[in-house]
Scaffold this motif. Structure first.
Motif: not given
Length: 281
Positions: A25-34, A79-84, A122-131
């Protein structure tokens, strides 16, 4: 609390990947991927949501429960790419959702704990392009941290009650790697193991494991904990006495409270206080 279900965050050939959002209910809130468990072969993002995800969201941490491709649909690193991709989607949509997504956490159990550790390490080397797909906190419950050990692991307790029927052949780890056995693809197994990727500057970890795990020995978490501490990475290890794999003991207030406290303290460090009630309904 607001719950938004079946939100498409990524489209792949033949499948639309979805996530469920549990918004405090209180936002903005920190967020976590499950990231759910199931041996990378089965499982659901909504399993145990009421017992596990809702209490953490109610404590002020938004949860994005993510569907990722299983090994019958695509092999590692899919599956790791999906999480990213889910992290990138959350950052792109943070303002509309009322999320403080400049700092994102990840939390996973079993196979999901393995993926959570990899996402953090594992940082993704594609981050500069994809986000930006980086995470700033990782909670790993009873994770597999070294795939090369799975053929010789000696569990500390009996098989958990949910394990029925004959063993999977090929093994779940081999299916993840698209092989008949892990030994046939030892290099790929090492590359897909979190212990291989520990490095200074990795985000803080909270590792939680039962000391009577009959499926993934607690030594997996112990080893990752030692490696993280050796590299100067903030890491805590919580061992639950007598607990098996996916034990109900994990879904109790003390453990979920530890998860909430870790995520809030890590993701909100050096940030301004949270805002008031959000307008999103």
């Amino acid at each position: 609390m607001t719950v938004r279900r079946d939100v498409v965050y990524r489209s792949e050939p033949g499948i639309e990947l979805q996530l469920d959002l549990y918004l405090p209910a209180i936002r903005p809130a920190p967020v976590c991927v499950w990231l759910h468990g199931g041996g990378w072969l089965r499982g659901s993002r909504s399993a145990r949501a009421a017992e596990r995800l809702l209490p953490v969201a109610a404590a002020g941490v938004a949860i994005a429960a993510v569907q990722y491709r299983l090994s019958g649909e695509a092999t590692f690193p899919a599956p790791l790419d999906d999480a990213r991709a889910a992290v990138r989607w959350l950052r792109r949509n943070a303002a509309d959702l009322g999320l403080a997504a400049d700092r994102v956490g990840v939390w996973g159990g079993s196979a999901g704990g393995h993926l959570a550790a990899l996402l953090a390490l594992c940082p993704d080397e594609r981050d500069p392009e994809l986000g930006d797909s980086s995470v700033q906190a990782a909670v790993c419950w009873f994770p597999v941290t070294d795939l090369t050990l799975r053929d010789t692991d000696v569990p500390a307790g009996p098989l958990p009650p949910f394990v029925t029927g004959p063993r999977d052949v090929p093994s779940q780890e081999a299916r993840l790697l698209g092989a008949a056995s892990v030994r046939e693809v030892a290099a790929a197994a090492r590359a897909a193991s979190p212990v291989t990727h520990v490095h200074p500057g990795a985000p803080p970890f909270l590792l939680t494991h039962g000391d009577r795990d009959g499926l993934v020995p607690a030594e997996h978490s112990r080893t990752l904990h030692r490696e993280l501490r050796a590299q100067g990475v903030p890491a805590n290890l919580l061992l639950l006495a007598g607990a098996n794999h996916e034990d109900p003991a994990f879904d109790t207030p003390p453990v979920l409270g530890a998860v909430s406290a870790f995520l809030r303290s890590t993701l909100l460090a050096d940030q301004a206080p949270l805002g008031g009630p959000a307008g999103l309904s």
